[in-house]
Design an enzyme around this catalytic site. Structure first.
Site, PDB file in Angstrom:
ATOM      1  N   PHE A 225      30.423 -51.986  21.013  1.00  0.00           N
ATOM      2  CA  PHE A 225      31.504 -51.738  20.049  1.00  0.00           C
ATOM      3  C   PHE A 225      32.446 -52.920  19.901  1.00  0.00           C
ATOM      4  CE2 PHE A 225      30.551 -47.621  22.256  1.00  0.00           C
ATOM      5  CZ  PHE A 225      29.759 -47.095  21.253  1.00  0.00           C
ATOM      6  N   GLU A 229      31.558 -58.434  23.147  1.00  0.00           N
ATOM      7  CA  GLU A 229      31.284 -59.642  22.358  1.00  0.00           C
ATOM      8  C   GLU A 229      31.803 -60.864  23.115  1.00  0.00           C
ATOM      9  OE1 GLU A 229      32.371 -59.521  18.163  1.00  0.00           O
ATOM     10  OE2 GLU A 229      32.298 -61.701  18.021  1.00  0.00           O
ATOM     11  N   ARG A 307      39.947 -61.564   9.720  1.00  0.00           N
ATOM     12  CA  ARG A 307      39.288 -60.458   9.032  1.00  0.00           C
ATOM     13  C   ARG A 307      40.311 -59.435   8.511  1.00  0.00           C
ATOM     14  NH1 ARG A 307      34.145 -58.473   7.946  1.00  0.00           N
ATOM     15  NH2 ARG A 307      32.939 -59.979   9.132  1.00  0.00           N
ATOM     16  N   ALA A 506      29.597 -58.256  14.004  1.00  0.00           N
ATOM     17  CA  ALA A 506      29.881 -58.415  12.575  1.00  0.00           C
ATOM     18  C   ALA A 506      28.917 -57.621  11.697  1.00  0.00           C
ATOM     19  CB  ALA A 506      29.884 -59.899  12.192  1.00  0.00           C
ATOM     20  N   GLU A 709      29.675 -51.427  11.177  1.00  0.00           N
ATOM     21  CA  GLU A 709      31.127 -51.290  11.164  1.00  0.00           C
ATOM     22  C   GLU A 709      31.714 -50.538   9.973  1.00  0.00           C
ATOM     23  OE1 GLU A 709      31.270 -55.648  11.731  1.00  0.00           O
ATOM     24  OE2 GLU A 709      32.866 -55.203  13.146  1.00  0.00           O
TER      25      GLU A 709
END
Ligand code: LUZ
Ligand code: MOS
Length: 753
Positions: A225, A229, A307, A506, A709
């Site tokens: 989730f 990362e 973002r 992403a 996402e």
């Protein structure tokens, strides 16, 4: 093929699937435990590890002084030590690494380490940090048109404040890694990471050796989730450090409490907006300032912040936009990637602005949303011109297919008849850009071997974390070679087989790695066709593969897949291929903040209906109905699972998941008894997801759009559905935008005057 099940499903149900903690350990494996800072900010005056190190079974306790290379794991900005040196910046910051012959011995040692910290001022909130000029980096601003001028032309202008809280990833599998020494100073690390290359790079830097000495292997993750990362790196690096120095296998699996305390979460945001509209409800101008609570180090915050700006106008076209984001440095664990990656935080603010405007003008939010949906050829604030825009299509499909009018009138009728229960309805359109916003990250590689018996092994840079990317990869190879899925194996994700990978993130993993895989398989297929053409004495253009057999102009030939491969071996044809895929077209110029950063956008619209118990402040969701833009889904079962899972996570973020730190920076929501995530009862019994009919998109793998996402943001509608129910009960309620909208807050709102 479209209905192929997740290839892990049987293994998972039987408990046979392997995670880091399931690897059979080597003899002499040691167990690591992290000693972390008990204070949020201060100078270490004394650190006494001697008594702990004297315990029998404790092999060594490492501090920053033992690091042979650089004490630095910051990915984007080098501002994060692996182990604290003389300062600590958050509660949970790793200070020392205990390595012992068992976990319980390591725990005993941890309990008697003594630390003295001279405390420094503690900041836990974003605007507090901004007031003290504590920033991670420079603010960024996206600009379109001229807002200050445009506000003058507006019939309505509204301003307000917005808060969205963080969110705990709560992957089922906690962070962990297992490092084993190989020969000549090399190390193999199995890590629960979304970013194997990041881990490899950080370990090499910390040890001061070349990346070629570090092999990172990822079997699969029990959920990521975004939480793995960047933040799988410290644990893998600590295990590798100890392995490197002790020449012994070292395993480090965080227990849940350590994981909750030491790792960062979704960024809380404090924001301000100003929205200007015309009498016709066109949004003429929109401004927002976003104060992102980055925590004590950059981690991925600058990318997350970016973002937020990319999604600050969600599915709407606004001519004049000015948005600024500040990454604020606080004394919390570095906040990090979380499904949506700053997008949800941005989108909530414009939805709040619309809700506010609707309330003040006396119209429904729907009327404003509808009047401003983005269309073909509209320019986004970051310069990308909309193509294949599906915002209107998805909106209208939702309204029509679910008969919105009827649903809304049922809500109204219910509210007229009931005093103690009120229903609320909200629409939530989404528009999410697909690609890493950092253009150089949009590439991937795949390695395919056909073995001489006709079976196939596939390696890509994709990390399986429950999203079923391996199943999608298998589907691609099975389709091109026309062989049964049983003949194909997905190898672990390994830096020696596929190097220099971007993290699985992403929403782009299947697109990037799938396209590379498609290329690799196609290249081998071309070679095989030449072999078959020679054998069958036909032109290769006439050949195709079907059901493990070669066909000539759709007639079965004498040549099977297996025989074809055997022939190719004899002909000395390469049965392996490595391919590289780069997303075409995309670019972005950070000096002008303009470009074309996204391969495409994913759209959809949700209708959320809730019933609020106005005596208790509790609520249930009656139904959530969605038209979602899958493109041409390559696996409807898997994609529906992604939509449902993301939706649950979005609803949880908006309504119940309440991260709480005290003023001293201690995590109060530090267990599952104090942090509530959605369960089966929290989600609407009636969830309906209908695919939007479109042509798909060439930039998506097999035209099947990214799905990881985007659907999370449907959950934002849950906030406004509840808010509408509160409005129906209490005419004195002053709209607030402070998520999550927990039952406690609902109760207060129902009775405020
Ligand atoms: N990670 C990243 C992401 O490094 N860049 C991105 O744009 C992104 N977007 C979503 C999730 N993770
Ligand atoms: Mo992510 S938020 O790791 O795509």
């Amino acid at each position: 093929m479209n209905s192929i099940k997740n290839i892990d499903s049987f293994g998972h149900v039987r408990g046979e699937s392997l995670f880091v903690d399931d690897i059979i350990v080597q003899q002499n494996t040691l167990y690591g435990l992290v000693f972390d800072s008990p204070k949020a900010h201060g100078t270490i005056k004394k650190l006494d590890i001697a008594k702990a190190e004297a315990i029998e079974g404790v092999i060594k306790i490492f501090t920053y002084k033992d690091i042979p290379g650089e004490n630095q794991i910051g990915g984007i900005i080098p501002d994060e030590p692996l182990l604290a040196d003389n300062k600590v910046h958050f509660v949970g910051q790793p200070v020392a690494f205990i390595v012992a012959t068992s976990d319980s011995i390591a725990k005993k040692a941890r309990a008697i380490i003594e630390i003295e910290i001279e405390e420094l001022p503690i900041i836990t909130e974003a605007k507090e940090a901004a007031a003290k000029k504590q920033f991670i980096n420079k603010p960024r601003t996206f600009n379109l048109g001229n807002t200050s001028k445009a506000f003058g032309d507006c019939d309505y202008v509204f301003e307000d404040e917005v808060f969205t809280n963080g969110q705990e990833h709560l992957y089922l599998e906690t962070q962990g890694a297992y490092a084993i020494p190989m020969e000549n100073g090399s190390i193999k690390v199995t890590s629960s990471t979304q970013g194997p290359t990041q881990v490899q790079k950080a370990i090499a830097k910390v040890l001061g050796i070349g990346m070629h000495h570090i092999e990172v292997d990822v079997i699969r993750l029990g959920g990521g989730f975004g939480g793995k990362e960047d933040q799988a790196t410290p644990w893998a690096t600590l295990a590798a450090l100890a392995t490197y120095l002790l020449k012994k296998p070292v395993k480090l699996i965080l227990n849940r409490h350590d994981d909750l305390r030491m790792t960062g979460k979704r960024h809380p945001y404090e924001s301000n907006f100003k929205i200007g509209l015309s009498k016709e409800l066109k949004i003429i101008a929109f401004e927002a300032d976003f104060y992102q609570n980055a925590g004590a180090a950059a981690d991925l915050s600058p990318a997350v912040a970016e973002r937020t700006l990319f999604h600050a106008t969600n599915s709407y076209f606004v001519k004049n936009v000015k948005t600024t984001v500040y990454s604020c440095k606080t004394n919390l664990p570095p906040n990090t990637a979380f499904r949506g990656f700053g997008g949800p935080q941005g989108m909530f603010v414009i939805e709040a602005a619309i809700a506010k405007a609707a309330h003040e003008i006396g119209v429904t939010a729907k009327e404003i949303q509808e009047a401003n949906l983005i269309q073909e050829n509209d320019e986004l604030p970051y310069g990308q011109i909309m193509t294949q825009a599906e915002a209107v299509n998805s909106w209208q499909s939702t309204i029509k297919k679910f008969n919105y009018k009827k649903l809304a009138s049922e809500v109204e009728t219910f509210n007229n008849k009931n005093k103690d229960f009120k229903k609320g309805i909200a629409l939530m359109p989404i528009c999410f850009g697909i690609s890493f916003t950092n253009t150089p990250m949009n590439h991937a590689r795949a390695l395919v071997h056909i073995y001489q018996d006709g079976t196939v092994g596939i390696s890509t840079g994709a990390v399986e974390m429950g999203q079923s990317v391996n199943t999608k990869m298998l589907q691609i190879a099975a389709q091109i070679f026309a062989i049964h899925p049983d003949k194909i194996k997905l190898e672990t994700t390994n830096t020696t087989r596929v190097a220099n990978t971007s993290p699985s993130a992403a929403s782009s993993t299947a697109d990037l790695n799938g396209k590379a895989l498609l290329k690799a398989c196609s290249a081998i297929l071309e070679r095989l066709k030449i072999v078959a053409a020679k054998e069958l004495k036909v032109n290769e253009k006439e050949l195709s593969l079907q059901n493990e057999w070669v066909y000539i102009n759709s007639k079965k030939s004498s040549l099977s897949w297996k025989a074809l491969i055997a022939n190719a071996m004899l002909e000395r044809i390469a049965l392996s291929e490595k391919s590289h895929y780069v997303t075409p077209i995309i670019h972005f110029d950070k000096t002008t903040e303009k470009g074309h950063p996204f391969a495409y956008h994913v759209y959809g619209t949700a209708i959320i209906i809730t019933t609020v118990d106005c005596t208790r402040g509790t609520y249930v969701f009656d139904s959530i109905k969605i038209v979602h833009d899958y493109g041409k889904s390559m696996n409807q079962g898997i994609d529906l699972g992604q939509v449902e899972g993301a939706l649950a996570q979005g609803v949880g973020w908006m309504t119940m998941e309440e991260i709480a730190y005290d003023k001293k920076g201690n995590l109060l929501s530090n267990a599952l008894s104090t942090y509530k995530i959605p369960d089966i009862f929290s989600i609407a019994e009636d969830i309906e997801v209908i695919p939007l009919e479109t042509d798909g998109n060439e930039m998506a793998i097999l035209k099947s759009k990214a799905v990881g996402e985007p659907p999370l943001m449907y959950g934002i509608g849950a906030y406004f559905a509840i808010q509408n129910a509160i409005k129906a009960y209490n005419p004195n309620y002053k709209l607030k935008f402070h998520a999550p909208l927990t039952p406690e807050k609902v109760l207060m709102s129902l009775y405020e005057n």
